[in-house]
Design a protein around this motif. Structure first.
Motif, PDB file in Angstrom:
ATOM      1  N   SER A   1       0.839  -1.205   0.000  1.00 32.91           N
ATOM      2  CA  SER A   1       0.000   0.000   0.000  1.00 32.91           C
ATOM      3  C   SER A   1       0.873   1.254   0.000  1.00 32.91           C
ATOM      4  O   SER A   1       0.472   2.297   0.488  1.00 32.91           O
ATOM      5  CB  SER A   1      -0.930  -0.001   1.218  1.00 32.91           C
ATOM      6  OG  SER A   1      -0.186   0.090   2.417  1.00 32.91           O
TER       7      SER A   1
ATOM      8  N   ARG B   1      -6.129   1.664   3.598  1.00 36.08           N
ATOM      9  CA  ARG B   1      -5.384   0.402   3.621  1.00 36.08           C
ATOM     10  C   ARG B   1      -6.300  -0.746   4.052  1.00 36.08           C
ATOM     11  O   ARG B   1      -6.216  -1.852   3.522  1.00 36.08           O
ATOM     12  CB  ARG B   1      -4.185   0.508   4.552  1.00 36.08           C
ATOM     13  CG  ARG B   1      -3.303  -0.740   4.541  1.00 36.08           C
ATOM     14  CD  ARG B   1      -2.146  -0.636   5.519  1.00 36.08           C
ATOM     15  NE  ARG B   1      -1.170   0.332   5.076  1.00 36.08           N
ATOM     16  CZ  ARG B   1      -0.905   1.467   5.711  1.00 36.08           C
ATOM     17  NH1 ARG B   1      -1.573   1.772   6.820  1.00 36.08           N
ATOM     18  NH2 ARG B   1      -0.003   2.305   5.255  1.00 36.08           N
TER      19      ARG B   1
ATOM     20  N   PHE C   1      -8.461  -1.639   1.162  1.00 35.41           N
ATOM     21  CA  PHE C   1      -7.554  -2.217   0.176  1.00 35.41           C
ATOM     22  C   PHE C   1      -7.326  -3.703   0.481  1.00 35.41           C
ATOM     23  O   PHE C   1      -7.454  -4.573  -0.386  1.00 35.41           O
ATOM     24  CB  PHE C   1      -6.252  -1.408   0.258  1.00 35.41           C
ATOM     25  CG  PHE C   1      -5.139  -1.823  -0.638  1.00 35.41           C
ATOM     26  CD1 PHE C   1      -5.139  -1.508  -1.979  1.00 35.41           C
ATOM     27  CD2 PHE C   1      -4.024  -2.488  -0.126  1.00 35.41           C
ATOM     28  CE1 PHE C   1      -4.068  -1.847  -2.798  1.00 35.41           C
ATOM     29  CE2 PHE C   1      -2.957  -2.835  -0.927  1.00 35.41           C
ATOM     30  CZ  PHE C   1      -2.984  -2.523  -2.271  1.00 35.41           C
TER      31      PHE C   1
ATOM     32  N   ASP D   1       1.085  -3.136   6.238  1.00 34.68           N
ATOM     33  CA  ASP D   1       0.256  -3.966   5.370  1.00 34.68           C
ATOM     34  C   ASP D   1      -0.022  -5.319   6.009  1.00 34.68           C
ATOM     35  O   ASP D   1      -1.153  -5.824   5.971  1.00 34.68           O
ATOM     36  CB  ASP D   1       0.938  -4.171   4.013  1.00 34.68           C
ATOM     37  CG  ASP D   1       0.966  -2.910   3.183  1.00 34.68           C
ATOM     38  OD1 ASP D   1       0.018  -2.116   3.271  1.00 34.68           O
ATOM     39  OD2 ASP D   1       1.947  -2.705   2.443  1.00 34.68           O
TER      40      ASP D   1
END
Length: 313
Positions: free
Chosen positions: A163, A204, A207, A228
Protein backbone atom coordinates in the motif's frame (compact mmCIF):
# COMPACT_ATOMS: atom_id res chain seq x y z
CA UNK A 1 55.36 12.30 26.18
CA UNK A 2 54.83 8.98 24.39
CA UNK A 3 58.29 8.86 22.79
CA UNK A 4 60.33 5.83 23.93
CA UNK A 5 63.39 7.99 24.64
CA UNK A 6 61.57 10.00 27.32
CA UNK A 7 62.64 9.05 30.85
CA UNK A 8 59.73 7.33 32.69
CA UNK A 9 60.20 9.57 35.71
CA UNK A 10 60.02 12.66 33.49
CA UNK A 11 56.93 11.29 31.76
CA UNK A 12 55.18 10.71 35.11
CA UNK A 13 56.16 14.18 36.36
CA UNK A 14 54.72 15.88 33.27
CA UNK A 15 51.55 13.78 33.49
CA UNK A 16 51.10 14.75 37.15
CA UNK A 17 51.46 18.45 36.31
CA UNK A 18 48.96 18.07 33.47
CA UNK A 19 46.39 16.54 35.83
CA UNK A 20 46.96 19.24 38.45
CA UNK A 21 46.43 22.03 35.94
CA UNK A 22 43.56 20.20 34.18
CA UNK A 23 45.43 20.25 30.90
CA UNK A 24 43.60 18.74 27.93
CA UNK A 25 45.42 17.92 24.67
CA UNK A 26 44.30 20.07 21.72
CA UNK A 27 42.83 17.46 19.41
CA UNK A 28 42.16 20.03 16.69
CA UNK A 29 45.81 21.18 16.62
CA UNK A 30 46.96 17.58 16.56
CA UNK A 31 44.59 16.82 13.66
CA UNK A 32 45.84 19.85 11.72
CA UNK A 33 49.43 18.67 12.07
CA UNK A 34 48.53 15.12 11.02
CA UNK A 35 46.17 16.18 8.22
CA UNK A 36 43.46 13.89 9.68
CA UNK A 37 40.69 14.43 12.22
CA UNK A 38 40.10 10.73 13.01
CA UNK A 39 36.41 11.54 12.66
CA UNK A 40 33.73 10.95 10.03
CA UNK A 41 30.48 12.78 9.40
CA UNK A 42 27.05 11.20 9.11
CA UNK A 43 24.87 13.24 6.79
CA UNK A 44 21.07 13.12 7.10
CA UNK A 45 18.30 14.90 5.23
CA UNK A 46 16.17 17.40 7.11
CA UNK A 47 13.22 15.34 5.78
CA UNK A 48 13.22 12.30 8.07
CA UNK A 49 11.37 10.07 5.59
CA UNK A 50 14.48 10.14 3.41
CA UNK A 51 16.95 9.42 6.20
CA UNK A 52 15.71 6.56 8.34
CA UNK A 53 18.30 6.06 11.08
CA UNK A 54 17.40 3.06 13.28
CA UNK A 55 19.47 2.31 16.36
CA UNK A 56 21.01 -0.89 14.94
CA UNK A 57 22.36 1.06 11.97
CA UNK A 58 24.04 3.45 14.40
CA UNK A 59 25.36 0.53 16.46
CA UNK A 60 26.97 -1.01 13.38
CA UNK A 61 28.63 2.27 12.39
CA UNK A 62 29.80 2.94 15.94
CA UNK A 63 31.23 -0.56 16.40
CA UNK A 64 33.45 -0.25 13.32
CA UNK A 65 34.58 3.31 14.13
CA UNK A 66 35.38 2.39 17.74
CA UNK A 67 37.64 -0.41 16.55
CA UNK A 68 39.42 2.08 14.28
CA UNK A 69 39.71 4.74 17.02
CA UNK A 70 37.48 7.17 15.12
CA UNK A 71 34.57 9.40 16.12
CA UNK A 72 31.22 10.19 14.52
CA UNK A 73 29.75 13.65 13.86
CA UNK A 74 26.08 14.01 12.91
CA UNK A 75 24.74 16.70 10.58
CA UNK A 76 21.41 17.46 8.90
CA UNK A 77 21.30 19.60 5.78
CA UNK A 78 18.52 20.96 3.59
CA UNK A 79 18.32 20.05 -0.10
CA UNK A 80 19.32 23.54 -1.24
CA UNK A 81 22.58 23.33 0.70
CA UNK A 82 23.40 19.87 -0.60
CA UNK A 83 22.91 20.96 -4.20
CA UNK A 84 25.11 24.06 -4.02
CA UNK A 85 28.62 24.00 -5.50
CA UNK A 86 31.27 23.92 -2.82
CA UNK A 87 28.87 22.82 -0.07
CA UNK A 88 30.46 19.41 0.39
CA UNK A 89 34.10 20.55 0.74
CA UNK A 90 32.94 23.29 3.11
CA UNK A 91 30.97 20.70 5.10
CA UNK A 92 34.06 18.54 5.55
CA UNK A 93 36.04 21.56 6.71
CA UNK A 94 33.42 22.90 9.13
CA UNK A 95 32.63 19.53 10.68
CA UNK A 96 36.32 18.64 11.01
CA UNK A 97 35.78 15.19 9.50
CA UNK A 98 37.78 13.08 7.07
CA UNK A 99 34.84 11.73 5.10
CA UNK A 100 31.06 11.33 4.98
CA UNK A 101 28.53 8.56 5.42
CA UNK A 102 25.48 9.72 3.48
CA UNK A 103 22.24 8.30 4.85
CA UNK A 104 20.06 9.93 2.22
CA UNK A 105 18.04 7.10 0.76
CA UNK A 106 16.03 8.53 -2.14
CA UNK A 107 14.87 11.70 -3.91
CA UNK A 108 18.18 13.43 -3.17
CA UNK A 109 19.08 16.63 -5.05
CA UNK A 110 20.08 15.96 -8.65
CA UNK A 111 23.47 17.71 -8.34
CA UNK A 112 24.45 16.02 -5.10
CA UNK A 113 26.07 12.88 -6.53
CA UNK A 114 27.83 14.87 -9.27
CA UNK A 115 29.32 17.27 -6.72
CA UNK A 116 30.64 14.44 -4.60
CA UNK A 117 32.29 12.89 -7.66
CA UNK A 118 33.62 16.25 -8.87
CA UNK A 119 35.32 17.10 -5.58
CA UNK A 120 36.55 13.53 -4.99
CA UNK A 121 35.05 13.56 -1.52
CA UNK A 122 35.61 10.44 0.59
CA UNK A 123 32.02 9.31 1.02
CA UNK A 124 29.86 6.20 1.15
CA UNK A 125 26.09 6.07 0.62
CA UNK A 126 23.92 4.05 3.01
CA UNK A 127 20.72 2.28 1.92
CA UNK A 128 20.92 3.86 -1.52
CA UNK A 129 22.00 2.24 -4.79
CA UNK A 130 24.75 3.84 -6.90
CA UNK A 131 27.40 2.64 -9.34
CA UNK A 132 30.04 2.70 -6.60
CA UNK A 133 30.73 3.65 -2.97
CA UNK A 134 27.46 2.45 -1.46
CA UNK A 135 26.05 -0.18 0.91
CA UNK A 136 22.46 -1.41 0.81
CA UNK A 137 20.33 -4.43 1.77
CA UNK A 138 19.56 -7.03 -0.90
CA UNK A 139 15.81 -6.42 -1.16
CA UNK A 140 15.43 -8.47 -4.34
CA UNK A 141 16.85 -11.57 -2.67
CA UNK A 142 14.72 -10.83 0.41
CA UNK A 143 11.60 -10.79 -1.77
CA UNK A 144 12.69 -14.13 -3.15
CA UNK A 145 13.33 -15.58 0.32
CA UNK A 146 9.98 -14.35 1.66
CA UNK A 147 8.14 -15.99 -1.24
CA UNK A 148 10.16 -19.20 -0.97
CA UNK A 149 9.19 -19.44 2.71
CA UNK A 150 5.56 -19.71 1.56
CA UNK A 151 6.19 -21.90 -1.48
CA UNK A 152 8.05 -24.32 0.75
CA UNK A 153 4.89 -24.76 2.84
CA UNK A 154 2.88 -25.70 -0.24
CA UNK A 155 1.21 -22.36 -1.00
CA UNK A 156 0.43 -21.63 -4.63
CA UNK A 157 -1.95 -18.67 -4.44
CA UNK A 158 0.51 -16.14 -3.05
CA UNK A 159 -0.15 -12.41 -3.47
CA UNK A 160 2.26 -9.52 -3.11
CA UNK A 161 0.67 -6.60 -1.20
CA UNK A 162 2.01 -3.04 -1.05
CA UNK A 163 0.00 0.00 0.00
CA UNK A 164 2.99 2.25 -0.68
CA UNK A 165 4.40 3.69 -3.86
CA UNK A 166 7.81 5.13 -3.03
CA UNK A 167 10.79 6.06 -5.15
CA UNK A 168 13.13 4.11 -2.86
CA UNK A 169 14.64 1.15 -4.68
CA UNK A 170 13.29 -1.38 -2.16
CA UNK A 171 9.73 -0.91 -3.44
CA UNK A 172 10.56 -2.39 -6.83
CA UNK A 173 13.25 -4.81 -5.66
CA UNK A 174 11.11 -6.69 -3.13
CA UNK A 175 8.45 -7.06 -5.79
CA UNK A 176 11.04 -8.22 -8.34
CA UNK A 177 12.22 -10.98 -5.99
CA UNK A 178 8.63 -12.09 -5.42
CA UNK A 179 7.91 -12.21 -9.16
CA UNK A 180 11.08 -14.21 -9.85
CA UNK A 181 10.27 -16.83 -7.21
CA UNK A 182 6.69 -17.21 -8.43
CA UNK A 183 7.73 -17.45 -12.09
CA UNK A 184 10.39 -20.06 -11.36
CA UNK A 185 7.76 -22.09 -9.49
CA UNK A 186 5.54 -21.95 -12.61
CA UNK A 187 2.96 -19.76 -10.85
CA UNK A 188 1.25 -16.53 -11.84
CA UNK A 189 2.33 -13.53 -9.72
CA UNK A 190 -0.60 -11.62 -8.21
CA UNK A 191 0.32 -8.06 -7.31
CA UNK A 192 -2.03 -5.94 -5.23
CA UNK A 193 -0.48 -2.47 -5.00
CA UNK A 194 -1.47 1.18 -5.10
CA UNK A 195 -0.96 3.52 -8.03
CA UNK A 196 -0.46 6.73 -6.04
CA UNK A 197 0.98 7.64 -2.66
CA UNK A 198 0.96 5.60 0.53
CA UNK A 199 -2.56 4.81 1.74
CA UNK A 200 -3.85 6.10 5.03
CA UNK A 201 -5.18 3.61 7.62
CA UNK A 202 -8.82 3.46 6.48
CA UNK A 203 -7.87 3.17 2.83
CA UNK A 204 -5.38 0.40 3.62
CA UNK A 205 -8.10 -1.51 5.47
CA UNK A 206 -10.45 -1.35 2.46
CA UNK A 207 -7.55 -2.22 0.18
CA UNK A 208 -6.70 -5.40 2.14
CA UNK A 209 -10.33 -6.41 2.76
CA UNK A 210 -10.99 -6.27 -0.98
CA UNK A 211 -8.15 -8.73 -1.66
CA UNK A 212 -9.21 -11.20 1.04
CA UNK A 213 -12.88 -11.09 -0.02
CA UNK A 214 -12.23 -12.42 -3.50
CA UNK A 215 -13.61 -15.91 -4.33
CA UNK A 216 -10.13 -17.14 -5.26
CA UNK A 217 -8.43 -15.18 -2.50
CA UNK A 218 -4.76 -15.92 -1.81
CA UNK A 219 -3.85 -18.43 0.86
CA UNK A 220 -0.69 -16.43 1.60
CA UNK A 221 0.67 -12.90 1.19
CA UNK A 222 4.07 -11.26 1.04
CA UNK A 223 3.65 -7.67 2.21
CA UNK A 224 6.02 -4.77 1.61
CA UNK A 225 5.92 -3.67 5.25
CA UNK A 226 4.50 -4.31 8.68
CA UNK A 227 1.57 -1.89 8.26
CA UNK A 228 0.26 -3.97 5.37
CA UNK A 229 0.86 -7.24 7.21
CA UNK A 230 -0.97 -6.12 10.34
CA UNK A 231 -3.89 -4.78 8.27
CA UNK A 232 -4.13 -8.08 6.38
CA UNK A 233 -4.12 -9.94 9.70
CA UNK A 234 -6.90 -7.76 11.16
CA UNK A 235 -9.03 -7.78 8.02
CA UNK A 236 -8.59 -11.53 7.76
CA UNK A 237 -9.91 -11.98 11.30
CA UNK A 238 -12.87 -9.72 10.51
CA UNK A 239 -13.67 -12.03 7.60
CA UNK A 240 -13.37 -15.14 9.75
CA UNK A 241 -9.94 -16.19 8.51
CA UNK A 242 -7.40 -17.62 10.94
CA UNK A 243 -3.69 -16.82 10.66
CA UNK A 244 -1.81 -18.94 9.75
CA UNK A 245 -4.37 -21.73 9.14
CA UNK A 246 -6.35 -19.84 6.48
CA UNK A 247 -3.88 -17.10 5.64
CA UNK A 248 -0.08 -17.10 5.92
CA UNK A 249 1.86 -13.84 6.06
CA UNK A 250 5.50 -12.81 5.53
CA UNK A 251 6.62 -9.20 5.77
CA UNK A 252 9.76 -7.06 5.92
CA UNK A 253 10.91 -5.05 8.90
CA UNK A 254 13.49 -4.05 11.48
CA UNK A 255 12.26 -6.63 13.99
CA UNK A 256 9.92 -9.60 14.04
CA UNK A 257 7.07 -7.57 15.49
CA UNK A 258 4.13 -9.05 17.33
CA UNK A 259 0.54 -7.97 17.19
CA UNK A 260 -2.93 -9.43 17.70
CA UNK A 261 -1.34 -12.28 19.65
CA UNK A 262 1.06 -13.39 16.91
CA UNK A 263 4.69 -12.73 15.94
CA UNK A 264 5.15 -12.06 12.23
CA UNK A 265 7.48 -14.12 10.06
CA UNK A 266 9.76 -11.31 8.94
CA UNK A 267 12.59 -10.68 6.50
CA UNK A 268 14.86 -8.71 8.83
CA UNK A 269 16.58 -5.63 7.40
CA UNK A 270 20.34 -6.13 8.10
CA UNK A 271 20.81 -2.69 9.65
CA UNK A 272 23.78 -3.47 11.90
CA UNK A 273 25.69 -5.17 9.09
CA UNK A 274 24.95 -2.29 6.70
CA UNK A 275 26.23 0.28 9.20
CA UNK A 276 29.37 -1.69 10.00
CA UNK A 277 30.18 -2.31 6.33
CA UNK A 278 29.56 1.35 5.41
CA UNK A 279 32.00 2.57 8.07
CA UNK A 280 34.56 -0.02 7.00
CA UNK A 281 34.29 1.10 3.37
CA UNK A 282 34.59 4.77 4.28
CA UNK A 283 37.76 4.17 6.29
CA UNK A 284 39.25 2.54 3.19
CA UNK A 285 37.88 5.32 0.99
CA UNK A 286 39.59 8.02 3.07
CA UNK A 287 42.95 6.41 2.28
CA UNK A 288 42.28 6.45 -1.48
CA UNK A 289 39.32 8.76 -2.28
CA UNK A 290 39.93 8.66 -6.03
CA UNK A 291 39.41 4.87 -6.27
CA UNK A 292 35.74 3.82 -6.60
CA UNK A 293 34.66 0.93 -4.37
CA UNK A 294 32.24 -1.67 -5.67
CA UNK A 295 28.75 -1.55 -4.15
CA UNK A 296 28.34 -3.81 -1.12
CA UNK A 297 25.03 -5.68 -0.96
CA UNK A 298 24.02 -7.15 2.41
CA UNK A 299 21.72 -10.17 2.72
CA UNK A 300 18.55 -10.32 4.80
CA UNK A 301 17.68 -13.14 7.17
CA UNK A 302 14.22 -14.62 7.66
CA UNK A 303 13.02 -14.67 11.26
CA UNK A 304 10.37 -17.36 11.61
CA UNK A 305 7.25 -16.37 13.51
CA UNK A 306 3.76 -17.72 13.91
CA UNK A 307 2.26 -16.51 10.64
CA UNK A 308 3.34 -19.22 8.20
CA UNK A 309 1.80 -22.71 7.90
CA UNK A 310 0.68 -25.06 5.07
CA UNK A 311 -2.53 -23.97 3.33
CA UNK A 312 -5.78 -25.38 4.70
CA UNK A 313 -7.62 -25.13 1.38
Amino acid sequence: MGHPDVNPATREHVARLARQHQYRPNAFARAMRAGRFKSIGLLLSTESARSSFPSRLFDGIYAELADAGMRLTLSKLADATLASAGAMPQLLEELCVDGLLINYTHSFPAKMEDLIRQYVLPSVWINSRHNADCVYPDDCDAGWQATEALLGQGHRRIAYVASVNQTHYSTGERLRGYRAAMTQAGLRPTVFSVEGDTLITDERARFCRSLLSQPDRPTACVSYGLDDAMTLLCMGKDLGLSVPRDLSLVTFGDTASGGAGVVMTTALVPEHAVGQRAAEMLIAKIEAPEIPLDPSVIAYTIKRGGTVAPPAM
